[in-house]
Design an enzyme around this catalytic site. Sequence first.
Site, short mmCIF file in Angstrom:
data_model
loop_
_atom_site.label_atom_id
_atom_site.label_comp_id
_atom_site.label_asym_id
_atom_site.label_seq_id
_atom_site.Cartn_x
_atom_site.Cartn_y
_atom_site.Cartn_z
N SER A 126 -14.55 74.16 40.52
CA SER A 126 -15.66 73.47 39.95
C SER A 126 -16.81 73.48 40.83
CB SER A 126 -15.12 71.90 40.11
OG SER A 126 -16.24 71.05 39.56
N TYR A 156 -12.41 64.20 44.36
CA TYR A 156 -12.53 65.27 43.70
C TYR A 156 -13.18 66.54 44.41
CZ TYR A 156 -13.09 68.29 39.33
OH TYR A 156 -13.00 69.16 38.50
N LYS A 181 -11.50 70.18 45.20
CA LYS A 181 -11.95 71.67 44.94
C LYS A 181 -12.88 72.08 46.07
CE LYS A 181 -10.96 71.08 40.55
NZ LYS A 181 -9.99 71.79 40.11
#
Length: 254
Positions: free
Chosen positions: A146, A159, A163
């Site tokens: 991402s 998150y 990532k």
Amino acid sequence: MSLPRTPSFRLEGRRALVTGASSGIGLACASALADAGAEVMMVARGADRLEEAAAELRSGGAKVGSRALDIADIPALRAFVAADGPFDILVNAAGMARHGAALDTTEADFDAVAAVNIKAAYFTAQAVAQGLIAAGKPGSLIQISSQMGHVGGVDRAVYCATKHAVEGMTKAMAMEWGPQGIRVNTICPTFILTPLTQSTFDDPARRAWIEEKIKLGRVGRVEDVMGAVLYLASDAGAMVTGTALKVDGGWTAG
């Protein structure tokens, strides 16, 4: 004069494993690889939606199989890859997000996201690489990361952490497995309009914020990722490893 020729983007004779393949980015990646001639094994947790997607691709002539599997179940994952491999190409598109304020993060939420986005991603790559090395074959391993693996985001601490971890392990794996001809890279999309993200885009204020951050002035589509995955999977990307291909419309440029 002997002129150079563009390396082929075709994938005939290669087998690909795509996780998170029942919808969204994963399904788009499976479609792109199949269109280029690869034999694709599609994996996801939900059997019904997965088989529906696979059947739709097969109806168009694609060489596609499907298997319901939770890649966070590491023993089951390893057994599957050992039995069905080796796979020349991996696209790990499985992922999870539980967004919220960092002050409110629970241990259960942290563990759930990390189990899929870090642990499963790590051991999926490991299992595929082990199969390739045992067979003496080169390969291309692609993690769908991402843009949040390169920047921060409000309500996205967990998150972002996962990532960023994917970006780090990808570089290390690329260094280790390069001598065996195995390339390891990430694709880092911006906000992509999918069924799972539809609720975000339905919020006018949030959509306006996203479009303001994306320098191209529009949200991402799954089609925007398809060319990137084909490039990294094919001979066209033969000298690319240990890097992140950002499909972010310029989000991280500023």
